[in-house]
Scaffold this motif. Structure first.
Motif, short mmCIF file in Angstrom:
data_model
loop_
_atom_site.label_atom_id
_atom_site.label_comp_id
_atom_site.label_asym_id
_atom_site.label_seq_id
_atom_site.Cartn_x
_atom_site.Cartn_y
_atom_site.Cartn_z
N GLN A 1 0.82 -1.21 0.00
CA GLN A 1 0.00 0.00 0.00
C GLN A 1 0.86 1.27 0.00
OE1 GLN A 1 -3.18 -0.08 2.91
NE2 GLN A 1 -3.96 -2.04 2.15
N VAL A 2 2.05 1.19 0.58
CA VAL A 2 2.98 2.32 0.47
C VAL A 2 3.45 2.47 -0.97
CG1 VAL A 2 5.25 3.22 1.16
CG2 VAL A 2 3.74 2.19 2.89
N ALA A 3 3.76 1.34 -1.61
CA ALA A 3 4.26 1.36 -2.98
C ALA A 3 3.25 1.95 -3.95
CB ALA A 3 4.65 -0.06 -3.42
N ILE A 4 1.96 1.68 -3.71
CA ILE A 4 0.93 2.16 -4.64
C ILE A 4 0.40 3.54 -4.26
CG2 ILE A 4 -1.22 1.27 -3.61
CD1 ILE A 4 -1.75 0.08 -6.50
N GLY A 5 0.87 4.07 -3.11
CA GLY A 5 0.50 5.42 -2.72
C GLY A 5 -0.67 5.53 -1.76
N ARG B 1 -0.60 4.51 1.41
CA ARG B 1 -0.04 4.83 2.72
C ARG B 1 1.20 5.69 2.51
NH1 ARG B 1 -4.06 3.25 6.14
NH2 ARG B 1 -5.02 1.39 5.25
N LYS B 2 1.43 6.61 3.45
CA LYS B 2 2.55 7.54 3.31
C LYS B 2 3.89 6.85 3.49
CE LYS B 2 4.52 11.70 5.43
NZ LYS B 2 4.39 12.68 6.54
N GLU B 3 3.98 6.01 4.54
CA GLU B 3 5.25 5.35 4.83
C GLU B 3 5.01 4.11 5.69
OE1 GLU B 3 7.56 8.29 6.87
OE2 GLU B 3 6.32 8.22 8.67
N LEU B 4 5.99 3.23 5.66
CA LEU B 4 5.96 2.02 6.48
C LEU B 4 6.53 2.33 7.85
CD1 LEU B 4 5.80 -1.17 6.78
CD2 LEU B 4 8.17 -1.16 5.94
N GLN B 5 5.89 1.81 8.88
CA GLN B 5 6.46 1.89 10.21
C GLN B 5 7.21 0.59 10.49
OE1 GLN B 5 3.13 2.83 12.85
NE2 GLN B 5 3.76 4.98 12.83
N VAL B 6 8.50 0.72 10.77
CA VAL B 6 9.33 -0.44 11.10
C VAL B 6 9.41 -0.50 12.62
CG1 VAL B 6 11.63 -1.47 10.92
CG2 VAL B 6 10.65 -0.24 8.96
N TYR B 7 8.88 -1.57 13.18
CA TYR B 7 8.78 -1.67 14.64
C TYR B 7 10.09 -2.16 15.25
CZ TYR B 7 3.81 -1.02 13.85
OH TYR B 7 2.58 -0.51 13.46
N LYS C 1 12.73 -3.81 -5.57
CA LYS C 1 13.23 -4.45 -6.80
C LYS C 1 12.08 -4.97 -7.64
CE LYS C 1 16.51 -7.96 -8.44
NZ LYS C 1 17.50 -8.99 -8.02
N ALA C 2 11.09 -5.57 -7.00
CA ALA C 2 9.97 -6.17 -7.73
C ALA C 2 9.05 -5.11 -8.33
CB ALA C 2 9.16 -7.08 -6.79
N SER C 3 8.91 -3.98 -7.64
CA SER C 3 7.92 -2.98 -8.04
C SER C 3 8.53 -1.79 -8.78
CB SER C 3 7.18 -2.46 -6.82
OG SER C 3 8.06 -1.75 -5.96
N GLY C 4 9.82 -1.58 -8.60
CA GLY C 4 10.44 -0.38 -9.17
C GLY C 4 10.08 0.88 -8.41
N LYS C 5 9.49 0.73 -7.21
CA LYS C 5 9.08 1.87 -6.40
C LYS C 5 10.01 2.02 -5.19
CE LYS C 5 5.19 2.60 -8.72
NZ LYS C 5 4.87 3.86 -9.42
N THR C 6 10.13 3.24 -4.69
CA THR C 6 10.85 3.48 -3.45
C THR C 6 9.88 3.38 -2.28
OG1 THR C 6 12.43 4.96 -4.54
CG2 THR C 6 12.23 5.14 -2.14
N GLN D 1 -1.63 -6.05 -6.01
CA GLN D 1 -1.92 -4.70 -5.56
C GLN D 1 -2.18 -3.76 -6.74
OE1 GLN D 1 -1.77 -3.41 -1.93
NE2 GLN D 1 -3.15 -2.20 -3.18
N MET D 2 -1.39 -3.88 -7.80
CA MET D 2 -1.56 -3.02 -8.98
C MET D 2 -2.92 -3.23 -9.63
SD MET D 2 1.89 -2.66 -11.21
CE MET D 2 1.97 -4.42 -11.56
N HIS D 3 -3.35 -4.48 -9.73
CA HIS D 3 -4.61 -4.79 -10.39
C HIS D 3 -5.82 -4.57 -9.48
CE1 HIS D 3 -1.91 -6.92 -13.25
NE2 HIS D 3 -2.83 -6.54 -14.12
N ASN D 4 -5.57 -4.47 -8.17
CA ASN D 4 -6.67 -4.34 -7.21
C ASN D 4 -6.30 -3.30 -6.14
OD1 ASN D 4 -8.41 -6.96 -7.92
ND2 ASN D 4 -6.24 -7.50 -7.97
N PRO D 5 -6.22 -2.01 -6.54
CA PRO D 5 -5.80 -0.99 -5.58
C PRO D 5 -6.73 -0.88 -4.37
CG PRO D 5 -6.66 0.01 -7.60
CD PRO D 5 -6.48 -1.45 -7.87
N ASN D 6 -7.99 -1.28 -4.52
CA ASN D 6 -8.94 -1.28 -3.40
C ASN D 6 -9.24 -2.69 -2.90
OD1 ASN D 6 -9.34 1.59 -3.60
ND2 ASN D 6 -10.57 1.19 -5.42
N GLY D 7 -8.34 -3.63 -3.20
CA GLY D 7 -8.57 -5.01 -2.79
C GLY D 7 -9.77 -5.60 -3.52
#
Length: 354
Positions: free
Chosen positions: A214-218, A220-226, A289-294, A340-346
Motif C-alpha cells: 500500500q505504500v508502494a501504490i500510494g 499509505r505515506k510510509e511504512l512503520q518499522v517496529y 526491486k519487484a515494483s520499481g518503487k521506493t 496490488q496493482m490490479h486491485n488498488p482497493n482489494g
C-alpha cells in the motif's frame, strides 16, 4: 468417489487460495465463513467469486459463525464431509493484545463448536491452520516441531492457537479414530500469479507485506518499522516468509495424507515454512526491486508481542507430506505487487466500500 471437504474461513487470504488449489485437485469444496475478514458485495464473498472463475467450478458457500451450533448442524446434515480444513480465526497479533476475549471466544470457542459438530456427524479428519506463534520466544533456531509450545507465547493470538492444539491433542488421545494434522505456518505473503486473488486486509494492515504494497501504490505515506535494535543482522525483525501458493499446496498435501491409505495417526504438528528468514529491511529491498518503487519507512518503537527472529525447520513436512516451499522472497514480492496493482482497493469495487 470425489471427497467433499468443508473449509472454514475459506473466504480469507489463506483459505481462498487453498480453496482454489483444492478445486484444481478435484475436491468438492464447501466454504463456511462469517465474513469478519472478507469482502462481500453479493451473495458470495468476492474472493470466492474470483476463485470460481479461476477454477471454472462452483463452490457451495454458507455465511455462518462457528459459535452457532444450529447453523453448523444444518450444514453438516446437508453434506457428507470426509474432512474439514479449519482456517476460521481472528489473526492480528497486535489486536489480540487489545481484545483478548474476542480472540478466545472466536478462535477457541469457535473451534470447540466445530469439533462438537464434527463428532456429532462422525467426521473425524481435520487439517488445522495453526501458527508458529505457538512456539513463543524461540529457545533455539531453526524452530522444529519438538520445540516447546505455549511456554513463551507473547500474545493472545498465539496462545489461542496453542490452546486449540492442546484441545486437539487431548481429543485424539481420548478418541484414537481421530486424525488431525496441525500445520504450524510462518508468515504467508504474496498472491495468486493471476493477480485475481490476494491479501486484502480490512482497514490498516497488520502484516508487513500488504502494508509495503500500500505504500508502494500510494495508499499509505510510509511504512512503520517496529524496532531496529533487535539482535539481527540489520536490527529489524527476521521472519520466515512463505508464498501463499506454497502454503496452499501444503494444505492439500496434508488433506491427501489424512484421506489416504496411510494416514498419520492421532495429532501430528507439522511446520510449513521455507527454513530461512528475511528481515523487514530485506523485504523492503526485495519489494523495491519487484515494483520499481521506493518504499519510504520510519523506525518506531518495538511492537508488543513481537520476537526478534523466527524461522522454520521444514524437514518434517518434506518427510511426511512430500512438500517443500518452492518460491523465494522476490517471487512473493512480485506476486504481491501484481495483485496490488490490479486491485488498488482489494476486493472492494471502490475505495469507500467496506
Amino acid at each position: 468417489m470425489v471427497a467433499e471437504v468443508l473449509v472454514t474461513g475459506g473466504a480469507g487470504f489463506v483459505g481462498s487460495h487453498t480453496v482454489l488449489v483444492l478445486l484444481q485437485n478435484g475436491f468438492k469444496v464447501v466454504v463456511l465463513d462469517n465474513l469478519v475478514n472478507a469482502v462481500s458485495e453479493g451473495p458470495k464473498p468476492e474472493a470466492l467469486v474470483r476463485v470460481e472463475k479461476l477454477a471454472k467450478q462452483s463452490v457451495v458457500f454458507y455465511e455462518a459463525d462457528l459459535c452457532d451450533s444450529k447453523a453448523l448442524d444444518r450444514i453438516f446434515t446437508s453434506h457428507s464431509f470426509q474432512c474439514v480444513i479449519h482456517f476460521a480465526a481472528l489473526k492480528a497479533v497486535g489486536e489480540s493484545c487489545q481484545l483478548p476475549l474476542s480472540y478466545y471466544r472466536n478462535n477457541v470457542a469457535g473451534t470447540l463448536g466445530l469439533l462438537e459438530a464434527m463428532k456429532k456427524h462422525k467426521v473425524n479428519r481435520l487439517v488445522f491452520s495453526s501458527s508458529a506463534t505457538v512456539y513463543g520466544t524461540p529457545q533455539y533456531l531453526p524452530l522444529d516441531e519438538a520445540h516447546p509450545t505455549g511456554q513463551g507465547c507473547t500474545n493472545p493470538y498465539g496462545r489461542s492457537k496453542f490452546f486449540i492444539e492442546e484441545m486437539l491433542a487431548d481429543l485424539c488421545r481420548a478418541e484414537p479414530d481421530w486424525q488431525v494434522i496441525s500445520l504450524r505456518y510462518f508468515n504467508p505473503v504474496g498472491a495468486h500469479p493471476s493477480g485475481q486473488i490476494g491479501e486484502d486486509p480490512l482497514g490498516i494492515p497488520n502484516n508487513l507485506m500488504p502494508f509495503v504494497s500500500q505504500v508502494a501504490i500510494g495508499k499509505r505515506k510510509e511504512l512503520q518499522v517496529y524496532g531496529d535494535d533487535y539482535e539481527t543482522p540489520d536490527g529489524t525483525g527476521v521472519r520466515d516468509y512463505i508464498h501463499i501458493m506454497d502454503l496452499a499446496d501444503g494444505h492439500v498435501a496434508a488433506l491427501e495424507r489424512v484421506l489416504g491409505k496411510d494416514p498419520l495417526k492421532g495429532f501430528v504438528a507439522i511446520n510449513l515454512g521455507t527454513g530461512r528468514g528475511n528481515s523487514v529491511l530485506e523485504v523492503v529491498a526485495a519489494f523495491e526491486k519487484a515494483s520499481g518503487k521506493t518504499i519510504k519507512y520510519k523506525v518506531v518503537e518495538r511492537r508488543a508481542g513481537d520476537v526478534a527472529t523466527s524461522y522454520a525447520d521444514p524437514k518434517l513436512a518434506k518427510e511426511l507430506l512430500s512438500w517443500s516451499a518452492k518460491k523465494d522472497i522476490l517471487d512473493m514480492c512480485k506476486d504481491a505487487w501484481n495483485w496490488q496493482m490490479h486491485n488498488p482497493n482489494g476486493f472492494r469495487s471502490s475505495e469507500n466500500q467496506k
